[in-house]
Design a protein around this motif. Structure first.
Motif, PDB file in Angstrom:
ATOM      1  N   GLU A 143       8.948  -4.467  -7.054  1.00  0.00           N
ATOM      2  CA  GLU A 143       8.393  -5.337  -6.014  1.00  0.00           C
ATOM      3  C   GLU A 143       9.039  -6.720  -6.133  1.00  0.00           C
ATOM      4  O   GLU A 143       9.023  -7.317  -7.204  1.00  0.00           O
ATOM      5  CB  GLU A 143       6.862  -5.409  -6.160  1.00  0.00           C
ATOM      6  N   GLN A 144       9.560  -7.219  -5.010  1.00  0.00           N
ATOM      7  CA  GLN A 144      10.273  -8.506  -5.070  1.00  0.00           C
ATOM      8  C   GLN A 144       9.342  -9.686  -5.374  1.00  0.00           C
ATOM      9  O   GLN A 144       9.717 -10.653  -5.993  1.00  0.00           O
ATOM     10  CB  GLN A 144      11.023  -8.776  -3.768  1.00  0.00           C
ATOM     11  N   VAL A 164      15.108  -5.720  -5.094  1.00  0.00           N
ATOM     12  CA  VAL A 164      16.260  -4.809  -5.126  1.00  0.00           C
ATOM     13  C   VAL A 164      17.357  -5.447  -4.274  1.00  0.00           C
ATOM     14  O   VAL A 164      17.182  -5.667  -3.071  1.00  0.00           O
ATOM     15  CB  VAL A 164      15.877  -3.417  -4.600  1.00  0.00           C
ATOM     16  N   ASN A 201       8.392  -1.632   4.531  1.00  0.00           N
ATOM     17  CA  ASN A 201       7.775  -2.189   5.731  1.00  0.00           C
ATOM     18  C   ASN A 201       8.828  -2.967   6.545  1.00  0.00           C
ATOM     19  O   ASN A 201       9.941  -2.491   6.734  1.00  0.00           O
ATOM     20  CB  ASN A 201       6.574  -3.051   5.299  1.00  0.00           C
ATOM     21  N   PHE A 210      -8.698  -4.357   8.393  1.00  0.00           N
ATOM     22  CA  PHE A 210      -9.262  -3.287   9.216  1.00  0.00           C
ATOM     23  C   PHE A 210      -8.696  -1.968   8.691  1.00  0.00           C
ATOM     24  O   PHE A 210      -7.472  -1.787   8.677  1.00  0.00           O
ATOM     25  CB  PHE A 210      -8.830  -3.432  10.680  1.00  0.00           C
ATOM     26  N   PRO A 212       2.387  -8.073   3.395  1.00  0.00           N
ATOM     27  CA  PRO A 212       1.290  -7.789   4.332  1.00  0.00           C
ATOM     28  C   PRO A 212       0.108  -7.038   3.714  1.00  0.00           C
ATOM     29  O   PRO A 212      -1.021  -7.219   4.154  1.00  0.00           O
ATOM     30  CB  PRO A 212       1.977  -6.966   5.424  1.00  0.00           C
ATOM     31  N   SER A 213       0.331  -6.227   2.690  1.00  0.00           N
ATOM     32  CA  SER A 213      -0.801  -5.493   2.111  1.00  0.00           C
ATOM     33  C   SER A 213      -1.828  -6.424   1.475  1.00  0.00           C
ATOM     34  O   SER A 213      -2.966  -6.011   1.266  1.00  0.00           O
ATOM     35  CB  SER A 213      -0.313  -4.455   1.087  1.00  0.00           C
ATOM     36  N   GLY A 216      -1.550  -0.256   9.282  1.00  0.00           N
ATOM     37  CA  GLY A 216      -1.062   0.479   8.109  1.00  0.00           C
ATOM     38  C   GLY A 216      -2.066   0.593   6.976  1.00  0.00           C
ATOM     39  O   GLY A 216      -1.828   1.342   6.033  1.00  0.00           O
ATOM     40  N   VAL A 217      -3.173  -0.147   7.051  1.00  0.00           N
ATOM     41  CA  VAL A 217      -4.076  -0.157   5.893  1.00  0.00           C
ATOM     42  C   VAL A 217      -4.619   1.246   5.636  1.00  0.00           C
ATOM     43  O   VAL A 217      -4.547   1.756   4.521  1.00  0.00           O
ATOM     44  CB  VAL A 217      -5.230  -1.173   6.097  1.00  0.00           C
ATOM     45  N   TYR A 238       0.820  -1.218   0.000  1.00  0.00           N
ATOM     46  CA  TYR A 238       0.000   0.000   0.000  1.00  0.00           C
ATOM     47  C   TYR A 238       0.855   1.270   0.000  1.00  0.00           C
ATOM     48  O   TYR A 238       0.549   2.232  -0.691  1.00  0.00           O
ATOM     49  CB  TYR A 238      -0.892   0.069   1.244  1.00  0.00           C
ATOM     50  N   THR A 239       1.918   1.285   0.808  1.00  0.00           N
ATOM     51  CA  THR A 239       2.707   2.524   0.910  1.00  0.00           C
ATOM     52  C   THR A 239       3.301   2.886  -0.441  1.00  0.00           C
ATOM     53  O   THR A 239       3.197   4.035  -0.901  1.00  0.00           O
ATOM     54  CB  THR A 239       3.828   2.373   1.965  1.00  0.00           C
ATOM     55  N   ASN A 251      -3.345  -8.883   5.301  1.00  0.00           N
ATOM     56  CA  ASN A 251      -3.738  -8.351   6.624  1.00  0.00           C
ATOM     57  C   ASN A 251      -5.212  -8.630   6.939  1.00  0.00           C
ATOM     58  O   ASN A 251      -5.941  -9.218   6.150  1.00  0.00           O
ATOM     59  CB  ASN A 251      -3.421  -6.853   6.683  1.00  0.00           C
ATOM     60  N   GLY A 252      -5.634  -8.128   8.110  1.00  0.00           N
ATOM     61  CA  GLY A 252      -7.005  -8.372   8.554  1.00  0.00           C
ATOM     62  C   GLY A 252      -8.033  -7.538   7.801  1.00  0.00           C
ATOM     63  O   GLY A 252      -9.230  -7.801   7.899  1.00  0.00           O
ATOM     64  N   GLY A 306       1.228  -2.731  12.647  1.00  0.00           N
ATOM     65  CA  GLY A 306      -0.038  -3.453  12.497  1.00  0.00           C
ATOM     66  C   GLY A 306      -1.237  -2.570  12.239  1.00  0.00           C
ATOM     67  O   GLY A 306      -2.365  -3.041  12.255  1.00  0.00           O
TER      68      GLY A 306
HETATM   69  C1  FAD Z   1      -1.394 -10.881   9.319  1.00  0.00           C
HETATM   70  C2  FAD Z   1      -1.437  -9.370   9.312  1.00  0.00           C
HETATM   71  C3  FAD Z   1      -2.613  -8.735   9.677  1.00  0.00           C
HETATM   72  C4  FAD Z   1      -2.676  -7.333   9.646  1.00  0.00           C
HETATM   73  N1  FAD Z   1      -3.883  -6.730   9.878  1.00  0.00           N
HETATM   74  C5  FAD Z   1      -4.001  -5.392   9.723  1.00  0.00           C
HETATM   75  C6  FAD Z   1      -5.271  -4.769   9.780  1.00  0.00           C
HETATM   76  O1  FAD Z   1      -6.303  -5.428   9.913  1.00  0.00           O
HETATM   77  N2  FAD Z   1      -5.313  -3.409   9.661  1.00  0.00           N
HETATM   78  C7  FAD Z   1      -4.193  -2.668   9.471  1.00  0.00           C
HETATM   79  O2  FAD Z   1      -4.289  -1.449   9.387  1.00  0.00           O
HETATM   80  N3  FAD Z   1      -2.985  -3.255   9.333  1.00  0.00           N
HETATM   81  C8  FAD Z   1      -2.866  -4.588   9.430  1.00  0.00           C
HETATM   82  N4  FAD Z   1      -1.654  -5.187   9.233  1.00  0.00           N
HETATM   83  C9  FAD Z   1      -0.513  -4.348   8.861  1.00  0.00           C
HETATM   84  C10 FAD Z   1      -0.615  -3.894   7.398  1.00  0.00           C
HETATM   85  O3  FAD Z   1      -0.763  -5.022   6.568  1.00  0.00           O
HETATM   86  C11 FAD Z   1       0.639  -3.112   7.025  1.00  0.00           C
HETATM   87  O4  FAD Z   1       0.830  -2.050   7.946  1.00  0.00           O
HETATM   88  C12 FAD Z   1       0.556  -2.520   5.622  1.00  0.00           C
HETATM   89  O5  FAD Z   1       0.229  -3.509   4.684  1.00  0.00           O
HETATM   90  C13 FAD Z   1       1.865  -1.842   5.294  1.00  0.00           C
HETATM   91  O6  FAD Z   1       1.936  -1.585   3.900  1.00  0.00           O
HETATM   92  P1  FAD Z   1       3.369  -1.383   3.252  1.00  0.00           P
HETATM   93  O7  FAD Z   1       3.160  -1.115   1.826  1.00  0.00           O
HETATM   94  O8  FAD Z   1       4.120  -0.375   4.039  1.00  0.00           O
HETATM   95  O9  FAD Z   1       4.101  -2.763   3.478  1.00  0.00           O
HETATM   96  P2  FAD Z   1       4.017  -4.164   2.663  1.00  0.00           P
HETATM   97  O10 FAD Z   1       2.670  -4.518   2.267  1.00  0.00           O
HETATM   98  O11 FAD Z   1       4.790  -5.151   3.504  1.00  0.00           O
HETATM   99  O12 FAD Z   1       4.846  -3.845   1.372  1.00  0.00           O
HETATM  100  C14 FAD Z   1       6.266  -3.851   1.358  1.00  0.00           C
HETATM  101  C15 FAD Z   1       6.662  -4.580   0.108  1.00  0.00           C
HETATM  102  O13 FAD Z   1       8.061  -4.471  -0.087  1.00  0.00           O
HETATM  103  C16 FAD Z   1       8.464  -5.639  -0.765  1.00  0.00           C
HETATM  104  N5  FAD Z   1       9.916  -5.768  -0.640  1.00  0.00           N
HETATM  105  C17 FAD Z   1      10.631  -6.074   0.462  1.00  0.00           C
HETATM  106  N6  FAD Z   1      11.943  -6.088   0.184  1.00  0.00           N
HETATM  107  C18 FAD Z   1      12.065  -5.780  -1.127  1.00  0.00           C
HETATM  108  C19 FAD Z   1      13.176  -5.626  -2.002  1.00  0.00           C
HETATM  109  N7  FAD Z   1      14.433  -5.815  -1.584  1.00  0.00           N
HETATM  110  N8  FAD Z   1      12.937  -5.282  -3.277  1.00  0.00           N
HETATM  111  C20 FAD Z   1      11.674  -5.105  -3.751  1.00  0.00           C
HETATM  112  N9  FAD Z   1      10.590  -5.248  -2.953  1.00  0.00           N
HETATM  113  C21 FAD Z   1      10.777  -5.562  -1.655  1.00  0.00           C
HETATM  114  C22 FAD Z   1       7.694  -6.735  -0.070  1.00  0.00           C
HETATM  115  O14 FAD Z   1       7.606  -7.901  -0.857  1.00  0.00           O
HETATM  116  C23 FAD Z   1       6.347  -6.065   0.173  1.00  0.00           C
HETATM  117  O15 FAD Z   1       5.399  -6.384  -0.828  1.00  0.00           O
HETATM  118  C24 FAD Z   1      -1.540  -6.579   9.285  1.00  0.00           C
HETATM  119  C25 FAD Z   1      -0.351  -7.229   8.933  1.00  0.00           C
HETATM  120  C26 FAD Z   1      -0.297  -8.615   8.938  1.00  0.00           C
HETATM  121  C27 FAD Z   1       0.979  -9.306   8.557  1.00  0.00           C
END
Ligand code: FAD
Length: 476
Positions: A72-73, A223, A251, A87, A80-81, A391-392, A50-51, A84-85, A389
């Motif tokens: 994206e790897q 990366v 993340n 919420f 996690p995006s 981040g959505v 998501y970020t 997740n749950g 936890g």
């Molecule tokens: C089981 C679970 C339940 C959750 N439930 C909730 C909820 O209900 N509500 C809520 O608000 N939050 C929840 N969260 C947290 C939420 O999912 C995260 O805060 C949110 O998805 C963060 O988004 P992001 O894009 O920062 O991270 P991510 O979705 O983790 O994205 C980071 C991406 O970077 C990629 N990456 C990593 N290293 C590399 C690299 N070297 N090169 C290229 N790509 C790379 C990864 O593959 C990943 O896809 C939950 C998390 C989990 C695990």
């Protein structure tokens, strides 16, 4: 011996959400093959969750001509995006902590910015024809043991003092059970803020819109080397991107970088999903899109699906020392067994309902329990992480912050105290990982004692409370 109740690993650790989404062409989307060769861009984004995707979408909105690349790897939503749950929340539960840390006015502002993101996510889905099951039915916090009753007092008193108490409804056991009937619900608080969504449909829908807007997405493109400069260079096994600005949207994986090693600690969160049992949900009076969580320090979070399943999540798990993000973050038998037992404790009528799937993912825990955003000293590399936890919803404004920074523009969201915050540092290794494992184990034990109506053993209680005593906003 294999436990017959335990779900079989599904699709190499993919979440049920992602499998459900990918089975539909509109969420599978156009292919995004790995980067092959060297290229340039205005902005390169590392991470397609998501970020990263919100940063890309905001960049295109702010500057439609910007050339944006996402690396994206895995696949977008593979992390996690898409696990997740679902919420979609603001920060109202953190109101007392926010008021203490940043003052009343800023605390309210943070919660309102969070609310705006929740609303904006629903509006984005609507405007772009993304059926992400977005339902803004609010959230319910419940006590699932007698000792949790009243855990909401601080939130209610602070909300009342700040004249936003009307948004909260305190419920006794009967009123809480009228919303979600469980023999272990002893009261709670209903909040009208908050929504639930199908997380992977959201991630994949964002990917589609980003690609339609000209964002170049390369999946399967880890990366492996990153040179932070101006330009920055992101190298993948088969190519590289040189870009004037870079966004790190990694993340929990950011913990690999020296800069973030002490800024976050990685925990696991796991979800089990039942087969459809809509008639049993009717019996529980749980027929809306209400997200439910409890007040354990290692919380449970649970919600339903339109076809009548329960997705039951447990937080605060740590499969090992968590120095690297290995396969046990995606699937851990021990954690899933705990989740199944806790689901059945809360809803005994679901004991006979098969478990269709189980999965997990890493959580980027920050010491303040809040995200942080910033830029490297060179002004060309921008990062956002530490959602702990939640981040959505917040990744939406997080992406805005990163897009503004990458373009060198200003909007009020940059004045939030999460921007350029110096994250609370965890102790260095070799203390950090074993220390976190010991504290997490004690926190879970304390919750388990309280679930059984017992006072925790004094040593367990002492260790569980240690992170707070050391100044972290973690644990009881
Ligand atoms: C089981 C679970 C339940 C959750 N439930 C909730 C909820 O209900 N509500 C809520 O608000 N939050 C929840 N969260 C947290 C939420 O999912 C995260 O805060 C949110 O998805 C963060 O988004 P992001 O894009 O920062 O991270 P991510 O979705 O983790 O994205 C980071 C991406 O970077 C990629 N990456 C990593 N290293 C590399 C690299 N070297 N090169 C290229 N790509 C790379 C990864 O593959 C990943 O896809 C939950 C998390 C989990 C695990």
């Amino acid at each position: 011996m294999t436990d017959p109740d335990l779900p079989v690993p599904a699709d190499a650790g993919r979440s049920w959400w992602l499998r459900e989404a990918l089975a539909r062409p509109e969420f599978e989307g156009e292919p995004a093959p790995p980067l092959d060769g060297d290229t340039t861009a205005d902005v390169v984004i590392l991470g397609g969750g998501y970020t990263g995707l919100w940063a890309a979408l905001h960049l295109k909105e702010l500057d439609p001509g910007a050339d944006v690349v996402v690396l994206e790897q895995d696949i977008c939503g593979g992390g996690p995006s898409g696990r997740n749950g679902g919420f979609v929340s603001s920060f109202w539960e953190d109101l007392p902590h926010l008021a203490e840390a940043y003052g009343d006015e800023m605390a309210l502002r943070i919660c309102r910015v969070g609310d705006e993101s929740v609303t904006a996510i629903g509006a984005f889905c609507e405007a772009n024809g993304i059926d992400a099951w977005f339902q803004a039915d609010g959230a319910l916090g419940v006590a699932t043991s007698e000792s949790q009753v009243g855990a909401w007092a601080d939130q209610v008193i602070t909300a009342d003092r700040l004249e936003v108490g009307n948004d909260l409804e305190v419920l006794d056991a009967a009123a809480a059970r009228a919303r979600v009937d469980s023999p272990v619900v002893f009261g709670g608080v209903y909040m009208e803020h908050g929504a639930t969504a199908q997380p992977a449909r959201l991630a994949r829908g964002m990917r589609r819109v980003a690609m339609e807007q000209g964002v170049r997405i390369y999946e399967g493109s880890a990366v492996t080397r990153f040179g932070a400069g101006s330009p920055s260079v992101a190298e993948t096994p088969e190519g590289s991107v040189r870009a004037g600005a870079a966004v790190l949207a990694l993340n929990a994986w950011a913990a690999r970088m020296k800069r973030f090693r002490r800024a976050i600690t990685v925990r696991g969160s796991y979800i089990v999903l039942t087969a459809p049992a809509p008639e049993k949900l009717d019996e529980l009076h749980w027929t809306d899109g209400l997200g439910v969580s409890d007040y354990r320090a290692a919380l449970h979070y649970l919600r339903t699906t339109p076809d009548g399943r329960i997705a039951y999540g447990i937080g605060g798990m740590q499969p090992n020392l968590a120095r690297t993000i290995g396969p046990r973050f995606a699937y851990d038998e021990r954690a899933l067994r705990v989740a199944i037992a806790d689901l059945h404790r809360m809803f005994p009528t679901f004991r006979g309902v098969p478990i269709d799937a189980g999965w997990g993912g890493p959580i980027d825990v920050s010491g303040a329990h809040l995200p942080f955003f910033g830029s490297f000293e060179n002004g060309a590399v921008h990062y956002g992480l530490g959602y702990t936890g939640n981040g959505v919803g917040p990744a939406h404004f997080g992406g805005r912050i990163l897009a503004l920074r990458a373009l060198g523009r200003y909007e009020e969201v940059l004045d939030l105290p999460f921007v350029d915050a110096d994250p609370l540092r965890f102790p260095p290794e070799p203390i950090k990982s074993p220390g976190a494992l010991i504290a997490n184990t004690a926190i879970r034990r304390k919750d388990e004692f309280e679930d059984r109506g017992q006072a925790p053993n004094p040593l367990v209680d002492f260790v569980a409370r240690l992170p707070r005593r050391l100044g972290y906003h973690l644990g009881p």
